[in-house]
Design an enzyme around this catalytic site. Structure first.
Site, PDB file in Angstrom:
ATOM      1  N   CYS A  23       0.843  -1.200   0.000  1.00 52.96           N
ATOM      2  CA  CYS A  23       0.000   0.000   0.000  1.00 52.96           C
ATOM      3  C   CYS A  23       0.883   1.257   0.000  1.00 52.96           C
ATOM      4  CB  CYS A  23      -0.920  -0.012   1.224  1.00 52.96           C
ATOM      5  SG  CYS A  23      -2.091   1.356   1.258  1.00 52.96           S
ATOM      6  N   CYS A  24       1.909   1.271   0.877  1.00 50.60           N
ATOM      7  CA  CYS A  24       2.818   2.421   0.914  1.00 50.60           C
ATOM      8  C   CYS A  24       3.526   2.589  -0.432  1.00 50.60           C
ATOM      9  CB  CYS A  24       3.853   2.260   2.024  1.00 50.60           C
ATOM     10  SG  CYS A  24       3.217   2.542   3.692  1.00 50.60           S
ATOM     11  N   CYS A  37      -0.785   8.473   7.350  1.00 55.26           N
ATOM     12  CA  CYS A  37      -2.167   8.304   6.899  1.00 55.26           C
ATOM     13  C   CYS A  37      -3.088   8.050   8.094  1.00 55.26           C
ATOM     14  CB  CYS A  37      -2.254   7.139   5.927  1.00 55.26           C
ATOM     15  SG  CYS A  37      -1.380   7.410   4.390  1.00 55.26           S
ATOM     16  N   CYS A  82      -3.436   4.540   9.684  1.00 56.59           N
ATOM     17  CA  CYS A  82      -2.165   3.943  10.106  1.00 56.59           C
ATOM     18  C   CYS A  82      -1.445   4.766  11.169  1.00 56.59           C
ATOM     19  CB  CYS A  82      -1.247   3.760   8.902  1.00 56.59           C
ATOM     20  SG  CYS A  82      -1.954   2.705   7.631  1.00 56.59           S
ATOM     21  N   CYS A 103       8.061   3.715   5.579  1.00 58.04           N
ATOM     22  CA  CYS A 103       7.155   3.373   4.493  1.00 58.04           C
ATOM     23  C   CYS A 103       7.881   3.116   3.187  1.00 58.04           C
ATOM     24  CB  CYS A 103       6.131   4.483   4.301  1.00 58.04           C
ATOM     25  SG  CYS A 103       6.892   6.082   4.054  1.00 58.04           S
TER      26      CYS A 103
HETATM   27  S1  SF4 Z   1       0.495   4.670   5.705  1.00 58.41           S
HETATM   28 FE1  SF4 Z   1      -1.175   3.136   5.603  1.00 58.41          FE
HETATM   29  S2  SF4 Z   1      -2.770   3.955   4.233  1.00 58.41           S
HETATM   30 FE2  SF4 Z   1      -0.896   5.195   4.004  1.00 58.41          FE
HETATM   31  S3  SF4 Z   1       0.090   4.353   2.258  1.00 58.41           S
HETATM   32 FE3  SF4 Z   1       1.003   3.309   4.017  1.00 58.41          FE
HETATM   33  S4  SF4 Z   1      -0.258   1.495   4.454  1.00 58.41           S
HETATM   34 FE4  SF4 Z   1      -1.365   2.791   2.973  1.00 58.41          FE
END
Ligand code: SF4
Length: 392
Positions: free
Chosen positions: A258-259, A341, A344, A371
């Site tokens: 996701c990151c 985010c 998170c 991340c």
């Molecule tokens: S912090 Fe969480 S929502 Fe944001 S990009 Fe990374 S995993 Fe995805």
């Protein structure tokens, strides 16, 4: 006809060519042209009749290296962005680029190759690796000797100019970023210089409302636009289809995926035209960042990465923010020292590590609390380290 100045990266009016040399000129003719242009302060033009004809590069190199010509050399005729590397390397200062639609392609090409044209380094017999190492070392010496943030930013600006650079500043609206934003855009840095800096933020589409509000407050206070870089829609749809909207809770692998889609890939795209990247990293933010240097060559993005507040203490940062009435995210007052985010990030308890609220459901090993934006490129290393892919 449209002309591009390699140093300012701006379109310019058609230059007044004082001396046009023939493509088949011999050494004698070149020497005469160099002497005449040096005495008169004139500009030398070199024609490119076909883009496959590389004789123009040879002529420019001879003018620079054999006859020591220091003035302007301009390429006109048929030149294409793929030739940017050779034009820079051989000492051209401007080129006729055909039409305005090619402008962006030229900017990208020039950025990629800006470190290749280093006549001084070439004269010293330095290769690219040695040149970069030397640049990093010099920058670290200069930056560590600066008295304050403004002096550091001035050094950054000079470096960018000397390397035909495009400066990108990535802000996540954290306190450190806000301090740098203030230094760049409050007028202290000079409006013309600040105008050349591209400030952007990675809008993952999962940000807190307070982060959005802080972006807007900052834009209003400094009269700037912070470009929101969003994920590629197709890549995001694929990620969500595969892992679900909140699949990042299920595994570290999913979280990093996701990151990668929402942050790492967009960052790479945002840095494509840049040669110099300013960040708000600070050693005090975590153990994982305690060895980070002021300047470091970033292999992943091919940019010089500079962290101008890396050595600031918590106290110094807080005082700088308060003394300059710099807007900060109100969440900091609610126990969020580090804000990512919304799904998170949570508030921390007194005494916890300042990044303990990031991906709190994962194991507490600090090395996990990144991340992928900074981890790989900030490990101690030298420019001969193999190129790495993204870390997510
Ligand atoms: S912090 Fe969480 S929502 Fe944001 S990009 Fe990374 S995993 Fe995805």
């Amino acid at each position: 006809m449209v002309w591009l100045d390699f140093q300012t990266r701006a379109l310019v009016a058609e230059p007044q060519l004082d001396i046009t040399i023939q493509i088949d000129s011999d050494d004698e003719a070149l020497k005469a042209a160099a002497t005449k242009a040096t005495q008169s302060g004139g500009i030398i033009g070199i024609p490119f009749e076909k883009y496959k004809d590389g004789r123009g590069f040879t002529l420019a190199r001879i003018l620079r290296e054999e006859f020591g010509f220091q003035g302007e050399i301009i390429a006109f005729g048929h030149v294409v962005p793929d030739q940017a590397q050779f034009l820079l390397r051989t000492g051209f200062t401007k080129a006729e680029i055909g039409d305005e639609a090619r402008f962006e392609a030229w900017l990208v090409a020039l950025s990629r190759f800006q470190l290749h044209y280093q006549p001084t380094a070439l004269h010293q017999g330095l290769g690219r690796k040695a040149y970069i190492d030397q640049r990093v070392e010099n920058l670290n010496t200069q930056l560590s000797g600066a008295q304050n943030l403004q002096e550091r930013l001035a050094i950054i600006k000079d470096y960018a100019k000397a390397t035909y650079g495009h400066i990108a500043f990535s802000t996540s609206l954290q306190k450190e970023d806000q301090a740098i934003t203030h230094a760049l855009f409050s007028g202290l840095f000079g409006k013309d210089d600040a105008g050349d800096i591209k400030i952007f933020t990675l809008d993952t589409l999962r940000l807190f409302d307070d982060v959005i509000a802080t972006i807007e407050a900052t834009e209003k206070q400094y009269g700037i636009t912070i470009k929101r870089i969003t994920p590629d829609q197709a890549e995001l749809a694929e990620l969500v289809a595969q892992n679900g909207e909140n699949g990042f809770y299920e595994s570290v692998e999913n979280r990093k995926a996701c990151c990668f889609t929402r942050k790492v890939r967009p960052l790479s795209k945002a840095l494509e035209p840049a040669t110099l990247w300013i960040t708000g990293l600070r050693r005090g933010q975590s153990d994982n960042r305690k060895d980070i240097a002021l300047a470091k060559w970033d292999h992943d993005h091919g940019v010089m990465k500079i962290n101008p507040v890396i050595d600031w203490s918590d106290e110094f940062l807080e005082a700088y923010l308060a003394d300059n009435a710099i807007p900060v995210n109100p969440m900091h007052e609610r126990g969020f020292p580090s804000i990512g985010c919304e799904p998170c990030t949570r508030a921390i308890k007194p005494g916890e590590d300042i990044r303990a609220g990031r991906w709190w459901w994962e194991q507490k090993d600090d090395s996990q609390k990144e991340c992928g934006l900074h981890v790989a490129t900030d490990q101690p290393s030298h420019s001969d380290q193999p190129l790495k892919g993204a870390t997510a």
